[in-house]
Design a protein around this motif. Structure first.
Motif, PDB file in Angstrom:
ATOM      1  N   SER A 502     -50.136   4.829   0.751  1.00  0.00           N
ATOM      2  CA  SER A 502     -49.970   6.220   1.182  1.00  0.00           C
ATOM      3  C   SER A 502     -51.200   7.025   0.808  1.00  0.00           C
ATOM      4  O   SER A 502     -51.870   6.746  -0.191  1.00  0.00           O
ATOM      5  N   ILE A 503     -51.492   8.031   1.621  1.00  0.00           N
ATOM      6  CA  ILE A 503     -52.597   8.949   1.342  1.00  0.00           C
ATOM      7  C   ILE A 503     -52.072  10.361   1.467  1.00  0.00           C
ATOM      8  O   ILE A 503     -51.290  10.673   2.369  1.00  0.00           O
ATOM      9  N   SER A 504     -52.469  11.216   0.511  1.00  0.00           N
ATOM     10  CA  SER A 504     -51.992  12.604   0.496  1.00  0.00           C
ATOM     11  C   SER A 504     -53.128  13.528   0.115  1.00  0.00           C
ATOM     12  O   SER A 504     -54.159  13.091  -0.421  1.00  0.00           O
ATOM     13  N   ALA A 505     -52.933  14.815   0.410  1.00  0.00           N
ATOM     14  CA  ALA A 505     -53.931  15.825   0.043  1.00  0.00           C
ATOM     15  C   ALA A 505     -53.210  17.089  -0.391  1.00  0.00           C
ATOM     16  O   ALA A 505     -52.125  17.405   0.105  1.00  0.00           O
ATOM     17  N   VAL A 507     -53.979  21.122  -2.853  1.00  0.00           N
ATOM     18  CA  VAL A 507     -54.934  22.030  -3.501  1.00  0.00           C
ATOM     19  C   VAL A 507     -54.633  22.067  -4.992  1.00  0.00           C
ATOM     20  O   VAL A 507     -53.484  22.240  -5.388  1.00  0.00           O
ATOM     21  N   ALA A 508     -55.656  21.898  -5.815  1.00  0.00           N
ATOM     22  CA  ALA A 508     -55.510  21.958  -7.273  1.00  0.00           C
ATOM     23  C   ALA A 508     -56.668  22.768  -7.840  1.00  0.00           C
ATOM     24  O   ALA A 508     -57.819  22.314  -7.812  1.00  0.00           O
ATOM     25  N   ASP A 509     -56.355  23.988  -8.345  1.00  0.00           N
ATOM     26  CA  ASP A 509     -57.401  24.866  -8.907  1.00  0.00           C
ATOM     27  C   ASP A 509     -58.559  25.083  -7.923  1.00  0.00           C
ATOM     28  O   ASP A 509     -59.734  24.937  -8.272  1.00  0.00           O
ATOM     29  N   ARG A 510     -58.193  25.385  -6.661  1.00  0.00           N
ATOM     30  CA  ARG A 510     -59.170  25.682  -5.603  1.00  0.00           C
ATOM     31  C   ARG A 510     -59.982  24.463  -5.196  1.00  0.00           C
ATOM     32  O   ARG A 510     -60.917  24.575  -4.405  1.00  0.00           O
ATOM     33  N   ASP A 511     -59.656  23.282  -5.746  1.00  0.00           N
ATOM     34  CA  ASP A 511     -60.295  22.040  -5.323  1.00  0.00           C
ATOM     35  C   ASP A 511     -59.356  21.284  -4.391  1.00  0.00           C
ATOM     36  O   ASP A 511     -58.134  21.460  -4.429  1.00  0.00           O
ATOM     37  N   ILE A 512     -59.925  20.422  -3.562  1.00  0.00           N
ATOM     38  CA  ILE A 512     -59.136  19.566  -2.680  1.00  0.00           C
ATOM     39  C   ILE A 512     -58.896  18.246  -3.399  1.00  0.00           C
ATOM     40  O   ILE A 512     -59.844  17.573  -3.822  1.00  0.00           O
ATOM     41  N   GLU A 513     -57.627  17.902  -3.573  1.00  0.00           N
ATOM     42  CA  GLU A 513     -57.259  16.640  -4.214  1.00  0.00           C
ATOM     43  C   GLU A 513     -56.775  15.663  -3.149  1.00  0.00           C
ATOM     44  O   GLU A 513     -55.805  15.919  -2.454  1.00  0.00           O
ATOM     45  N   ILE A 514     -57.484  14.517  -3.026  1.00  0.00           N
ATOM     46  CA  ILE A 514     -57.108  13.457  -2.092  1.00  0.00           C
ATOM     47  C   ILE A 514     -56.690  12.254  -2.926  1.00  0.00           C
ATOM     48  O   ILE A 514     -57.458  11.786  -3.783  1.00  0.00           O
ATOM     49  N   LYS A 515     -55.478  11.761  -2.679  1.00  0.00           N
ATOM     50  CA  LYS A 515     -54.942  10.676  -3.493  1.00  0.00           C
ATOM     51  C   LYS A 515     -54.501   9.528  -2.594  1.00  0.00           C
ATOM     52  O   LYS A 515     -53.765   9.739  -1.622  1.00  0.00           O
ATOM     53  N   VAL A 516     -54.963   8.299  -2.925  1.00  0.00           N
ATOM     54  CA  VAL A 516     -54.563   7.078  -2.230  1.00  0.00           C
ATOM     55  C   VAL A 516     -53.782   6.217  -3.220  1.00  0.00           C
ATOM     56  O   VAL A 516     -54.303   5.853  -4.280  1.00  0.00           O
ATOM     57  N   VAL A 517     -52.506   5.910  -2.863  1.00  0.00           N
ATOM     58  CA  VAL A 517     -51.629   5.150  -3.748  1.00  0.00           C
ATOM     59  C   VAL A 517     -51.161   3.895  -3.026  1.00  0.00           C
ATOM     60  O   VAL A 517     -50.763   3.954  -1.848  1.00  0.00           O
ATOM     61  N   ASP A 518     -51.228   2.757  -3.718  1.00  0.00           N
ATOM     62  CA  ASP A 518     -50.728   1.512  -3.118  1.00  0.00           C
ATOM     63  C   ASP A 518     -49.778   0.819  -4.087  1.00  0.00           C
ATOM     64  O   ASP A 518     -49.751   1.128  -5.285  1.00  0.00           O
ATOM     65  N   SER A 519     -49.005  -0.122  -3.561  1.00  0.00           N
ATOM     66  CA  SER A 519     -48.084  -0.921  -4.372  1.00  0.00           C
ATOM     67  C   SER A 519     -48.611  -2.342  -4.507  1.00  0.00           C
ATOM     68  O   SER A 519     -47.844  -3.304  -4.503  1.00  0.00           O
ATOM     69  N   GLY A 520     -49.940  -2.452  -4.614  1.00  0.00           N
ATOM     70  CA  GLY A 520     -50.589  -3.756  -4.626  1.00  0.00           C
ATOM     71  C   GLY A 520     -50.571  -4.449  -5.970  1.00  0.00           C
ATOM     72  O   GLY A 520     -49.741  -4.162  -6.843  1.00  0.00           O
TER      73      GLY A 520
END
Length: 591
Positions: A502-505, A507-520
């Motif tokens: 999964s990939i999500s985005a 806002v955290a403290d005016r920064d863009i947070e992009i997170k990639v999570v896998d079950s690998g």
């Protein structure tokens, strides 16, 4: 004539009686003066009776004139005596009051003293003790006065005390000595006692006064100061004290003398400027100026010192002005940092050499990668022509499969070469960034779309969770796509069938947070610190390692840092991996 003498005598006797009664109040001696006044009154009465007989019956009673004149003289003397003795008693009473007041003042002074004060006779019997003496002994006056001071002393201490007393004379009536002993809690106690002999007129000592004070705190301070002095003297650091006005050295420890090669007598003739060849008087005054004007309490600077033999060394100087001393002095603590400076120089040279070698490596990789790319493009082109059979059938069926394998291998080889070119360009600082406002939603959706086929082929679920309205991302488009592609590629590559990526985005403290999570398969914790290093693969097992150079996360880290962002990786073996990219977003527009 006799009657006149009698009358005067009567008046004198009654006057003396009145004066005697007055002295009762002056002297306070009630019975003595009452009796004297009564005697004088009786004498006056007797003279009055004699006068009465003379006046009434002169023929029948004829007193002796001589005897009456003698009585008159006695009466006059008695009157004069009572007149004169009054002032004498008054004066004595005034003297007594002054003596009493002086005694009270003296006693108050003695009682207020923190020193222990006592007096005793020659046989040791105490005659006086003050409050401090009682407090120290833990007894009251009644328990101490009348007891022998000698009874408390050991034989040796008693002998020492009597030797001191025997040495006292009228010319030298006092002596001072020090004693030390262990207190109740085992801590040493020091006391200083002053013994004074009180002599009578014949020169014999009739009483002794003792004044003692506790000097334990002073002794402990002296001990600590002596220890500090020894430590300072033996310190390998150079420690100097020099006059704040003339700058001449006043003191220097052994470390300073040994390192410089000067004796203390020679240093007395020198100033700090004599051992600092690269600093002038004006420069030195500018350095110590903040200490003189009080803007700084202490300063630190570096300088070159010259030894007596001419050799020089680097020194770190800590300097402080002691204004409480008279005259004011500077205290300098100096450390020889020659070895540290040499180590710094070696490290600087090593860093320069490492940077040069790294640039040479990057340039070599870039050159070699370009050289690889030309023949690879030819291989890809010709294998594509064979696979598509542009010029007719190849003949045997196996040729078609071989052409496909050649094309796939060449394509993979080109991808590897491109990765090497990317990391080389980034490390060499030749990767240019063209930042622009990017839609995070559009960026992630396009990247996910590119990996849907690969994920589906492997049986891995691929999902995206991005709010429709996010601040725009101000970044280089090509680099942003490369970051997300590499993260998705790793996630799909290391996730087994039926797994989820999964990939999500957000806002955290005016920064863009992009997170990639896998079950690998996850990454062992001991390998996490090194996974972003170039040419490191997350799985070192040759039977399970996926193809690649191990440059993916290294490229991601370099590109993220080039955007002033951060990269964080969390992983648990057998459960999966989470990679978080934080990219600054100064844009506030919602798109």
């Amino acid at each position: 004539m006799v009657a006149t003498v009698l009358l005067v005598s009567i008046l004198l006797q009654f006057g003396a009686a009145a004066l005697a009664l007055r002295l009762v109040f002056v002297t306070g001696r009630w019975w003595a003066w009452v009796l004297i006044a009564l005697a004088l009154t009786l004498m006056g009465i007797r003279r009055s009776i004699t006068l009465y007989r003379v006046v009434i019956d002169e023929s029948s009673f004829s007193p002796d004139l001589t005897a009456e004149l003698v009585a008159l003289s006695i009466s006059l003397l008695m009157l004069l005596g009572t007149l004169l003795i009054g002032p004498i008693f008054k004066k004595n009473q005034s003297i007594k009051q002054k003596l009493d007041e002086t005694k009270r003042q003296y006693q108050a002074v003695v009682e207020d003293q923190t020193e222990m004060i006592s007096r005793h006779l020659s046989d040791g019997t105490r005659t006086f003790v003050n409050d401090s003496y009682c407090t120290y002994h833990g007894e009251n006056r009644e328990q101490l006065i009348g007891q022998s001071v000698y009874a408390e002393l050991a034989e040796d201490d008693l002998k020492r005390l009597k030797d001191i007393y025997n040495s006292l004379t009228a010319e030298k009536p006092s002596s001072e000595y020090e004693i030390s002993f262990a207190g109740p809690n085992g801590e040493m106690i020091w006391q200083v006692w002053t013994k004074r002999a009180i002599f009578n007129e014949s020169g014999q000592a009739i009483e002794y006064q003792s004044v003692g004070r506790d000097v334990s705190a002073h002794k402990r301070t002296e001990t600590l100061n002596a220890r500090l002095g020894r430590i300072v003297e033996q310190s390998l650091n150079e420690i100097y004290v020099f006059d704040a006005e003339t700058l001449y050295f006043l003191q220097a420890n052994h470390g300073a003398q040994a390192n410089l090669g000067y004796s203390m007598a020679e240093l007395h003739e020198l100033t700090p400027l004599d051992i600092k060849p690269n600093i002038t008087h004006e420069m030195f005054e500018q350095i110590i100026g903040p200490l003189r004007d009080g803007t700084e309490e202490k300063i630190m600077f570096e300088a070159v010192h010259r030894r007596k033999g001419g050799s020089e060394y680097d020194a770190e100087i800590h300097l402080q002005l002691i204004k409480s001393e008279t005259p004011q002095v500077f205290v300098a603590i100096i450390k020889d940092i020659s070895e540290h400076k040499r180590a710094e120089e070696l490290l600087r040279s090593a860093l320069v050499e490492a940077e040069r070698a790294n640039r040479a490596k990057s340039e070599f990789l870039a050159t070699m990668s370009h050289e690889f790319r030309t023949p690879l493009n030819a291989i890809l082109g010709f294998s594509e022509m064979l696979r598509a059979q542009y010029f007719g059938p190849l003949g045997a069926k196996n040729y078609h499969e071989y052409a496909k394998d050649i094309h796939d291998s060449g394509k993979h080889m080109l991808e590897l070469v491109n990765d090497v070119l990317d990391i080389a360009a980034i490390e060499a600082g030749k990767r240019s960034l063209y930042k622009e406002g990017l839609s995070v939603v559009e960026l992630l959706e396009n990247c996910v779309r590119n990996f849907e086929k690969a994920a589906s082929k492997k049986g891995v679920g691929l999902s995206i969770n991005v709010p429709k309205r996010l601040p725009s991302l101000y970044a280089d488009r090509r680099s942003s796509i490369q970051i997300i592609h590499n993260l998705l590629s790793n996630a799909v590559k290391f996730t087994n069938q039926n797994g989820v990526v999964s990939i999500s985005a957000s806002v955290a403290d005016r920064d863009i947070e992009i997170k990639v999570v896998d079950s690998g398969i996850g990454i062992p914790s001991e390998q996490l610190p090194g996974v972003t290093e170039p040419f490191v693969q997350m799985d070192s097992n040759p039977h399970t390692a996926e193809e690649g150079t191990g440059l993916g996360l290294s490229i991601v880290k370099s590109l993220v840092e080039a955007h002033n962002g951060t990269l964080a990786i969390d992983s648990v073996v057998g459960k999966g991996t989470s990679v978080t990219v934080m990219l600054p977003s100064p844009e506030t527009e919602i798109i």
